[in-house]
Design a protein around this motif. Sequence first.
Motif, PDB file in Angstrom:
ATOM      1  N   UNK A   9       0.833  -1.211   0.000  1.00 12.81           N
ATOM      2  CA  UNK A   9       0.000   0.000   0.000  1.00 12.81           C
ATOM      3  C   UNK A   9       0.862   1.253   0.000  1.00 12.81           C
ATOM      4  N   UNK A  10       1.952   1.202   0.774  1.00  7.15           N
ATOM      5  CA  UNK A  10       2.851   2.353   0.838  1.00  7.15           C
ATOM      6  C   UNK A  10       3.502   2.607  -0.516  1.00  7.15           C
ATOM      7  N   UNK A  11       3.896   1.529  -1.194  1.00  2.00           N
ATOM      8  CA  UNK A  11       4.522   1.674  -2.511  1.00  2.00           C
ATOM      9  C   UNK A  11       3.536   2.256  -3.514  1.00  2.00           C
ATOM     10  N   UNK A  12       2.298   1.746  -3.488  1.00  2.00           N
ATOM     11  CA  UNK A  12       1.260   2.246  -4.398  1.00  2.00           C
ATOM     12  C   UNK A  12       1.000   3.732  -4.147  1.00  2.00           C
ATOM     13  N   UNK A  13       0.900   4.117  -2.877  1.00  5.54           N
ATOM     14  CA  UNK A  13       0.660   5.517  -2.536  1.00  5.54           C
ATOM     15  C   UNK A  13       1.824   6.401  -2.962  1.00  5.54           C
ATOM     16  N   UNK A  14       3.049   5.896  -2.754  1.00  2.00           N
ATOM     17  CA  UNK A  14       4.236   6.680  -3.093  1.00  2.00           C
ATOM     18  C   UNK A  14       4.291   6.945  -4.597  1.00  2.00           C
ATOM     19  N   UNK A  15       4.180   5.890  -5.379  1.00  2.00           N
ATOM     20  CA  UNK A  15       4.280   6.060  -6.828  1.00  2.00           C
ATOM     21  C   UNK A  15       3.033   6.710  -7.415  1.00  2.00           C
ATOM     22  N   UNK A  16       1.888   6.498  -6.763  1.00  2.00           N
ATOM     23  CA  UNK A  16       0.679   7.201  -7.186  1.00  2.00           C
ATOM     24  C   UNK A  16       0.828   8.694  -7.001  1.00  2.00           C
ATOM     25  N   UNK A  17       1.439   9.067  -5.874  1.00  4.76           N
ATOM     26  CA  UNK A  17       1.690  10.490  -5.623  1.00  4.76           C
ATOM     27  C   UNK A  17       2.648  11.083  -6.635  1.00  4.76           C
ATOM     28  N   UNK A  18       3.717  10.324  -6.963  1.00  2.00           N
ATOM     29  CA  UNK A  18       4.676  10.809  -7.956  1.00  2.00           C
ATOM     30  C   UNK A  18       4.024  10.936  -9.330  1.00  2.00           C
TER      31      UNK A  18
END
Length: 324
Positions: free
Chosen positions: A13-22
């Motif tokens: 979830x953290x990875x998805x949120x991080x790259x989604x934000x980018x």
Amino acid sequence: MDLMELVFVSLGSAVVLYYGGKLLLFSRMLFPKLWFPLSKTFFTSMGEWAVVTGGSEGIGRAYAFALAEKGMNVVIISRTKATLDKVAKEIGDSTGQKVKVIVTDFTKENVFSEMEAQLKDLNIGVLVNNVGILPNVIPSTFLDSAELDQEITNVINCNVKTMAKMCKITLPGMVNRGKGVILNISSGVISIAFPLYTLYAASKVFVEIFSQGLQAEYKDKGIIIQSVAPFGVSTRMAAYQRTNIVTLSPQDFVKRSLQYLRAGDKTHGSVCHIVLGWLLQSAPLQVFYTESRLHHLQEIVKLKTALKVRGVDVKTSGSNNPHV
């Protein structure tokens, strides 16, 4: 759900949120007019005058024209009076704005006292630190130059010292008025360490770090300080390469880059250059640093320079420094 599964779900979830934000942040770069709008009077509200170093050709000339078209009077500074006078007349005739010419060679020592005196009484709202020197047109290793000591001095004086000194001259007035814009022209090549252009690339790293630090110091004073790091722009320094989706004309690049003025303390200035910067930073450095690839780069530039350069003796590129 056991502990291990919870850890993996949380990590995913953290990875998805991080790259989604980018991805969301990057998507803003596709629509700069929507995300970073500037009013029609933005530049004239900063001050009456814009100062452009290296304003006689290439990117500097394009900035001078663009800012004059937006209603600013312009000071253009470079080392060739005849070229400066010609550009000044063109800008004045096409825009009706005042144009002041200052002749100086930024590779020399002790040129700033006289310049500061000439700029002293001007209400300077925009500074474009564009002037720069490329010590070797043809890619070469650091020790290949027969005049290395002089090249080191020239690059430091022109690419590094000039930018800091021009900021010193113009920034106090901006601080006093609580507004102003400083654009420091860097280079896309510093996305990674760039062999064969090591001295030039290192000088542009200074431009970027200096700009980002200065913006942190003076952002609360109402001043925008941004490093602009283009890749391909068809100028004398780039041997007037043919324009395409990556290599832009100076006019197109400047028009696009000004749309990113509020996009942060660094911009590559156009969507294609932003993508190129991301690709370079994402690719393994070993791809670029093999001896065969560096040799191939030398041969390509030699060929293109021989075909495209105008009025430059490519056989003596070590002593022929494009300087704008």
